[in-house]
Design a protein around this motif. Structure first.
Motif, PDB file in Angstrom:
ATOM      1  N   UNK A  21      76.422  29.958 -43.936  1.00 52.38           N
ATOM      2  CA  UNK A  21      75.773  28.514 -43.972  1.00 52.38           C
ATOM      3  C   UNK A  21      74.367  28.925 -43.321  1.00 52.38           C
ATOM      4  N   UNK A  22      74.127  30.210 -42.529  1.00 52.28           N
ATOM      5  CA  UNK A  22      72.748  30.447 -42.361  1.00 52.28           C
ATOM      6  C   UNK A  22      71.789  30.553 -43.269  1.00 52.28           C
ATOM      7  N   UNK A  23      72.405  30.925 -44.565  1.00 53.04           N
ATOM      8  CA  UNK A  23      71.778  31.228 -45.969  1.00 53.04           C
ATOM      9  C   UNK A  23      71.695  29.956 -46.756  1.00 53.04           C
ATOM     10  N   UNK A  24      72.112  28.813 -46.350  1.00 50.86           N
ATOM     11  CA  UNK A  24      72.199  27.773 -47.233  1.00 50.86           C
ATOM     12  C   UNK A  24      70.727  27.346 -47.567  1.00 50.86           C
ATOM     13  N   UNK A  25      69.900  27.330 -46.838  1.00 44.01           N
ATOM     14  CA  UNK A  25      68.395  27.392 -47.028  1.00 44.01           C
ATOM     15  C   UNK A  25      67.663  28.684 -47.415  1.00 44.01           C
ATOM     16  N   UNK A  26      66.853  28.695 -48.447  1.00 44.22           N
ATOM     17  CA  UNK A  26      66.520  30.136 -49.071  1.00 44.22           C
ATOM     18  C   UNK A  26      65.666  30.730 -47.901  1.00 44.22           C
ATOM     19  N   UNK A  67      82.004  30.742 -26.510  1.00 43.34           N
ATOM     20  CA  UNK A  67      82.078  29.587 -26.702  1.00 43.34           C
ATOM     21  C   UNK A  67      81.255  28.648 -27.651  1.00 43.34           C
ATOM     22  N   UNK A  68      79.913  28.897 -27.323  1.00 38.99           N
ATOM     23  CA  UNK A  68      78.732  28.135 -28.113  1.00 38.99           C
ATOM     24  C   UNK A  68      77.739  29.229 -28.583  1.00 38.99           C
ATOM     25  N   UNK A  69      77.466  29.089 -29.875  1.00 38.76           N
ATOM     26  CA  UNK A  69      76.458  29.995 -30.361  1.00 38.76           C
ATOM     27  C   UNK A  69      75.291  29.124 -30.721  1.00 38.76           C
ATOM     28  N   UNK A  70      74.033  30.013 -30.870  1.00 37.39           N
ATOM     29  CA  UNK A  70      72.859  29.390 -31.017  1.00 37.39           C
ATOM     30  C   UNK A  70      72.351  29.793 -32.406  1.00 37.39           C
ATOM     31  N   UNK A  71      72.051  29.121 -33.420  1.00 35.84           N
ATOM     32  CA  UNK A  71      71.767  29.596 -34.864  1.00 35.84           C
ATOM     33  C   UNK A  71      70.253  29.568 -35.058  1.00 35.84           C
ATOM     34  N   UNK A  72      69.456  30.570 -35.341  1.00 35.53           N
ATOM     35  CA  UNK A  72      67.898  30.562 -35.259  1.00 35.53           C
ATOM     36  C   UNK A  72      67.734  30.958 -36.705  1.00 35.53           C
ATOM     37  N   UNK A  73      66.709  30.069 -37.259  1.00 39.49           N
ATOM     38  CA  UNK A  73      66.343  30.748 -38.807  1.00 39.49           C
ATOM     39  C   UNK A  73      64.726  30.281 -38.947  1.00 39.49           C
ATOM     40  N   UNK A  74      64.136  31.113 -39.650  1.00 41.00           N
ATOM     41  CA  UNK A  74      62.892  30.952 -40.077  1.00 41.00           C
ATOM     42  C   UNK A  74      62.328  29.427 -40.471  1.00 41.00           C
ATOM     43  N   UNK A  75      61.420  28.864 -39.479  1.00 42.82           N
ATOM     44  CA  UNK A  75      60.857  27.495 -40.132  1.00 42.82           C
ATOM     45  C   UNK A  75      61.945  26.323 -39.697  1.00 42.82           C
ATOM     46  N   UNK A  76      63.212  26.602 -39.032  1.00 37.77           N
ATOM     47  CA  UNK A  76      63.872  25.828 -38.928  1.00 37.77           C
ATOM     48  C   UNK A  76      64.340  25.511 -37.313  1.00 37.77           C
ATOM     49  N   UNK A  77      64.577  24.298 -36.878  1.00 33.48           N
ATOM     50  CA  UNK A  77      64.834  24.439 -35.343  1.00 33.48           C
ATOM     51  C   UNK A  77      66.039  25.025 -35.204  1.00 33.48           C
TER      52      UNK A  77
END
Length: 303
Positions: A184-189, A252-262
């Motif tokens: 899912x992290x690569x849904x956005x290019x 339990x809970x993870x944080x997903x960080x992507x360039x240009x995304x909150x």
């Protein structure tokens, strides 16, 4: 729940008693989709039976639990038959003594459901090559758990040499949620991945599998690094646009960080064994993605 004990018995007597109990309860053995053979010892049979019974709610099964006892005692087979234990299936505990401990397949074979798949599961110690084990030879699907081995990472590496289609590992099943989130992290290019690292507690069985899968999918080197845990704690991927990060500090809970995304908070909890087993029972075809991952690990260690 109906429960019946048989001491010094045979497979034919177990089958007869099972049929009699079914008739008494008015529940003929219909609707069961597979036979699950659980090979364990007394120390882990309780947890294994509980997990198998819970998984059978989704996959009605005949559960045969093979427990090897003292090989020095005279040959004897004791059985405990359980029906109606919160599952539409059956549970049969088989305790083997003497020479029977070396010939469990001869006890199990007559008790397999006809015209249904057979799945073998070793929740603890497992054979080096499951497909060559007498019980494994009866099964279309063979499930082991590298986490139960003294050196789990070494155990995973060794699986590549003896892999046969139908083999799988709970250490791989535990990665399903991580793999889904990473996809899912690569849904956005984002830009091409240059390198990456998987961080986990030292000796964590799933970490090298996740790194190998990522290397295969992304065509980039992904290494394993130790962390304070618990379990898997982070995946860090460097791309031409920045870093893709998944961090989890509390299991339990993870944080997903992507360039240009909150940043996004995502539930990423550890799943119980019953849920992992139920997932494995949903598919009986060979898992080629798992095979590719363990083969990549083996190649990297030989190079």
């Amino acid at each position: 729940m109906a429960s019946f004990m048989l001491s010094g018995t045979t497979a034919s007597k177990i089958s007869s008693q099972l049929t009699q109990l079914r008739h008494q309860m008015g529940t003929p053995a219909l609707g069961m989709v597979l036979t699950l053979v659980v090979v364990c010892d007394e120390s882990n049979q309780y947890d294994a039976v509980r997990a198998a019974t819970e998984a059978a709610r989704e996959h009605p099964s005949r559960i045969l639990v093979v427990i090897a006892r003292d090989p020095e005692e005279p040959n004897r087979l004791d059985a405990e038959i359980r029906l109606g234990e919160s599952t539409p299936g059956e549970v049969i505990l088989l305790r083997l003594y003497g020479e029977l401990t070396k010939h469990a397949d001869s006890v199990v074979s007559p008790l397999l459901l006809t015209d249904t798949p057979v799945v073998a599961w070793w929740p603890g110690d497992s054979p080096k090559v499951p497909a060559q084990d007498p019980i494994g030879m009866l099964a279309q699907r063979r499930i082991i758990d590298a986490r139960a081995e003294a050196d789990s990472v070494k155990a995973i590496t060794g699986r590549a040499d003896g892999y046969v289609p139908g083999d799988t590992d709970m250490a791989w099943t535990r990665l399903t949620s991580w793999r889904t989130l990473l996809a899912a992290a690569f849904d956005q290019p984002v830009g091409p991945v240059k390198k990456g690292v998987v961080e986990a507690a030292a000796g964590h069985a799933s970490a090298p599998l996740l790194a190998a899968w990522l290397s295969e999918r992304l065509g980039a080197p992904v290494k394993v690094a130790d962390s304070a845990g618990p379990g898997l704690t982070a995946v860090k991927l460097s791309t031409s646009d920045g870093s893709v990060l998944i961090t989890r500090a509390d299991a339990r809970v993870a944080t997903l960080s992507r360039p240009g995304q909150p940043d996004r908070q995502v539930a990423l909890t550890r799943r119980p064994t019953a849920e992992l087993l139920a997932e494995e029972l949903r598919r009986l075809d060979p898992d080629e993605i798992y095979a590719a991952a363990i083969r990549r690990i083996a190649r990297s260690r030989k190079s």
